[in-house]
Design an enzyme around this catalytic site. Structure first.
Site, mmCIF file in Angstrom:
data_model
loop_
_atom_site.group_PDB
_atom_site.id
_atom_site.type_symbol
_atom_site.label_atom_id
_atom_site.label_comp_id
_atom_site.label_asym_id
_atom_site.label_seq_id
_atom_site.Cartn_x
_atom_site.Cartn_y
_atom_site.Cartn_z
ATOM 1 N N TYR A 174 0.908 0.918 -6.411
ATOM 2 C CA TYR A 174 1.026 -0.504 -6.776
ATOM 3 C C TYR A 174 1.196 -1.459 -5.595
ATOM 4 C CZ TYR A 174 6.058 0.662 -6.510
ATOM 5 O OH TYR A 174 7.294 1.101 -6.112
ATOM 6 N N ARG A 214 12.065 -3.126 0.233
ATOM 7 C CA ARG A 214 12.349 -1.683 0.342
ATOM 8 C C ARG A 214 11.107 -1.006 0.889
ATOM 9 N NH1 ARG A 214 9.631 0.321 -4.228
ATOM 10 N NH2 ARG A 214 9.894 -0.890 -6.140
ATOM 11 N N HIS A 219 10.516 2.997 -5.348
ATOM 12 C CA HIS A 219 11.657 2.569 -6.170
ATOM 13 C C HIS A 219 12.696 3.677 -6.261
ATOM 14 C CE1 HIS A 219 14.033 1.082 -9.518
ATOM 15 N NE2 HIS A 219 13.785 2.221 -10.152
#
Length: 369
Positions: free
Chosen positions: A282, A269, A273
């Protein structure tokens, strides 16, 4: 026998791919899809990408509160959708599968209406945004709790087997779902019962912010199928045709009575998220850019260009048509207006109990002022 026509071996060392990064056909068999089918698949890839972009803009405008970005998953979405019989088979998607349900036939007007909670939403505005469903197309309403839809999907598939309907269920989920107990209970039961179901893991390497290697000690997700007595396949999820052909095979295998399969589609992706997440905390930008070079739209476009089916003019016309379709759908969804509050009382009981009638009357009094 289904085994005599199997094209793919389970538990391969490398992800199954049929197209090179440059769009060359590398399949060990002849391509047997019509030009019309190939162009329809590409059109659905474009529609899915544009839908994702529009939903992101709506969230930025404050018109919807939640979006689960799906750019990078389109190859998996279109591959799964095109392997199913719309309105006959059942799909149990997760919240990132807007492109999948769009390609299966759910009207974009309904998808926008569901995210905006307008009167055009078949679910009457009673679900979180990005949680579509369709009774007409056998699309189970997506659930927020991770992996909670897998048990019902397996139960539905067992029902199909007992009734001899010839239907197949497909349930999709992210790699984070495989850390949940619901996943293992569902896959185990599917294996024991020989359920006609295909379990599709869209492995994008991150369960929100948790890296894949912190979720499991297994080398991949597909290998877990060994434990449950079913074949497992690792597929290049950025390769639309690989996703389609593997799904076509395992769906028909399940339909023929040979039981379930676990398919891991390795995707990525590009976005966060969700609209509430900062993925820069991250993962490095360089990683995102590397995966963008493997984009499923770019690869399929190159494949079509090599076959003389697409050029810049046709590409521009296709995008213009898709943009117009989505713009019209959004306009219709917004024009329907917000859902009335008292719709929350509908469809719960065949005959509404007296205490709910009283509560509804009280609500009407409040809204009238």
């Amino acid at each position: 026998m289904i085994q005599e026509v199997q094209r793919f071996k389970p538990f391969s060392a490398k992800p199954i791919a049929l197209l090179s990064e440059a769009g060359e056909w590398r399949g060990p068999f002849d391509l047997d899809l019509t030009e019309e089918k190939l162009l329809t698949m590409y059109r659905d890839l474009v529609r899915a990408r544009l839908l994702d972009e529009r939903l992101g803009k709506l969230q930025r405008m404050g018109k919807t509160s939640f979006v689960a970005p799906a750019a990078g998953h389109e190859g998996a979405h279109i591959g799964v959708a095109h392997a199913l019989r719309p309105g006959f088979d059942w799909l149990f998607p997760y919240y990132r599968d807007m492109g999948m349900v769009l390609a299966l036939g759910v009207p974009p007007k309904e998808l926008f209406a569901q995210s905006l909670a307008t009167r055009a939403d078949p679910n009457k505005g009673r679900q979180m945004p990005a949680h579509p469903g369709s009774a007409a197309l056998n699309v189970f309403t997506a659930a927020s709790p991770i992996a909670s839809h897998l048990g019902p999907a397996v139960g539905a598939a067992i029902s199909m087997k007992l009734r001899g309907t010839g239907q197949v269920a497909v349930a999709s989920f992210g790699d984070g779902a495989t850390s949940e107990g619901d996943f293992h209970a569902a896959v185990n039961f599917a294996g024991v019962q020989g359920a006609p179901i295909v379990l599709v893991c869209e492995n994008n390497r991150y369960a929100i912010s948790v890296d894949f290697h912190k979720q499991t000690a297994s080398e991949n997700i597909a290998v877990k199928a060994h434990a449950y007595g079913m074949p497992g396949y690792v597929v290049d999820g950025m390769d639309t045709l690989a996703c389609y052909y593997v799904m076509q095979e395992v769906v028909e295998r399940a339909r023929s009575g040979h039981g379930p399969a676990l398919v891991e589609m390795v995707v990525y992706r590009y976005g966060a998220h969700s609209s509430a997440d900062d993925d820069a905390r991250y993962r490095p930008r360089e990683e995102v850019q590397r995966w963008r070079q493997r984009d499923p739209l770019r690869r399929f476009k190159a494949f079509l260009e090599r076959r003389g089916l697409l050029d810049d003019a046709k590409e521009a016309a296709l995008r213009e048509s898709a943009e117009a379709e989505l713009a019209a759908a959004l306009k219709e969804a917004e024009a329907a207006g917000p859902v009335p509050t008292d719709w929350l009382f509908d469809d719960v009981y065949a005959e509404r109990p007296a205490f709910l009638e009283e509560q509804r009357a009280q609500l009407e009094g409040v809204t009238r002022g």
